[in-house]
Design a protein around this motif. Structure first.
Motif, PDB file in Angstrom:
ATOM      1  N   UNK A  83     -13.366 -25.299 -24.382  1.00 28.95           N
ATOM      2  CA  UNK A  83     -13.089 -26.624 -24.945  1.00 28.95           C
ATOM      3  C   UNK A  83     -12.588 -26.411 -26.364  1.00 28.95           C
ATOM      4  N   UNK A  84     -11.720 -27.306 -26.858  1.00 25.18           N
ATOM      5  CA  UNK A  84     -11.308 -27.240 -28.259  1.00 25.18           C
ATOM      6  C   UNK A  84     -10.966 -28.641 -28.749  1.00 25.18           C
ATOM      7  N   UNK A  85     -10.994 -28.779 -30.076  1.00 27.59           N
ATOM      8  CA  UNK A  85     -10.570 -30.011 -30.724  1.00 27.59           C
ATOM      9  C   UNK A  85     -10.196 -29.661 -32.156  1.00 27.59           C
ATOM     10  N   UNK A  86      -9.481 -30.552 -32.803  1.00 29.12           N
ATOM     11  CA  UNK A  86      -9.108 -30.404 -34.209  1.00 29.12           C
ATOM     12  C   UNK A  86     -10.061 -31.256 -35.030  1.00 29.12           C
ATOM     13  N   UNK A  87     -10.824 -30.639 -35.927  1.00 33.51           N
ATOM     14  CA  UNK A  87     -11.824 -31.344 -36.722  1.00 33.51           C
ATOM     15  C   UNK A  87     -11.449 -31.343 -38.198  1.00 33.51           C
ATOM     16  N   UNK A  88     -11.873 -32.390 -38.892  1.00 33.00           N
ATOM     17  CA  UNK A  88     -11.727 -32.421 -40.344  1.00 33.00           C
ATOM     18  C   UNK A  88     -12.758 -31.465 -40.942  1.00 33.00           C
ATOM     19  N   UNK A  89     -12.585 -31.112 -42.193  1.00 35.86           N
ATOM     20  CA  UNK A  89     -13.556 -30.210 -42.830  1.00 35.86           C
ATOM     21  C   UNK A  89     -14.979 -30.782 -42.841  1.00 35.86           C
ATOM     22  N   UNK A  90     -15.173 -32.081 -43.140  1.00 38.41           N
ATOM     23  CA  UNK A  90     -16.546 -32.616 -43.063  1.00 38.41           C
ATOM     24  C   UNK A  90     -17.125 -32.546 -41.642  1.00 38.41           C
ATOM     25  N   UNK A  91     -16.315 -32.789 -40.638  1.00 34.29           N
ATOM     26  CA  UNK A  91     -16.794 -32.687 -39.254  1.00 34.29           C
ATOM     27  C   UNK A  91     -17.178 -31.247 -38.924  1.00 34.29           C
ATOM     28  N   UNK A  92     -16.373 -30.304 -39.374  1.00 34.57           N
ATOM     29  CA  UNK A  92     -16.680 -28.889 -39.141  1.00 34.57           C
ATOM     30  C   UNK A  92     -17.946 -28.491 -39.881  1.00 34.57           C
ATOM     31  N   UNK A  93     -18.084 -28.945 -41.117  1.00 36.25           N
ATOM     32  CA  UNK A  93     -19.280 -28.637 -41.917  1.00 36.25           C
ATOM     33  C   UNK A  93     -20.547 -29.062 -41.171  1.00 36.25           C
TER      34      UNK A  93
END
Length: 169
Positions: free
Chosen positions: A129-139
């Motif tokens: 699975x993959x998705x593109x996350x913002x830096x706050x979401x990744x944090x």
């Protein structure tokens, strides 16, 4: 003999060519190249490893990558891994390198970044699975137990380097 890698010392100098499985068993440092992918909006690709993966099954990661082949540079390995795992060709930009104690074995981790604007075609053997996350979401995701521990260390070092560079400007 299986996959061959360069066994390296505490300064990342080549000591010998060895089987990767033996390097892991004996806890001999070797080289691993990773790549962080950003899209045109700066979001970061995050993926989950397949449940049947030999290393970190079902865990989340913000880096793609693998062992550096004998005679290969970190940058060459990062570009190769990007093509193998996402079907994307790009020139990676070196960001940092450090000796990672590693959850499985110690290794020198070379972290690279690339902007990916082409469609990705993930290898299902590497990416479930993959998705593109913002830096706050990744944090937020990085702090969860389901995240690859070595990738968490790389994330923390990457963030610290970003703060250091921003402070110097």
């Amino acid at each position: 003999m299986g996959e061959l890698v360069e066994r390296v010392d505490e300064r990342d100098h080549v000591v010998a060519v060895v089987d990767r499985a033996q390097a892991i068993r004996e806890r001999w440092p070797h080289r691993v190249a990773t790549i962080v992918c950003r899209d045109g909006d700066g979001r970061i690709l995050v993926h989950r490893r397949p449940d049947d993966a030999s290393r970190f099954p079902g865990r989340f990661n913000w880096m793609l990558g693998g062992a550096v082949d004998v005679g290969e540079s970190y940058e060459e390995a990062a570009a190769r891994e990007l093509a193998e795992e996402l079907g994307v060709h790009a020139v990676p930009r070196f960001v940092l390198k450090f000796l990672c104690d590693g959850a499985i074995s110690p290794y020198w981790l070379g972290l690279h970044e690339a902007v990916v604007t082409a469609p990705v075609r993930p290898d299902p053997g590497e990416v479930a699975w993959f998705d593109w996350l913002t830096e706050p979401e990744l944090e937020e995701l990085v702090r969860r137990a389901e995240f690859v521990p070595d990738a968490r260390e790389a994330f923390d070092r990457h963030r610290a380097l970003g703060r250091l560079l921003a402070h110097e400007e």
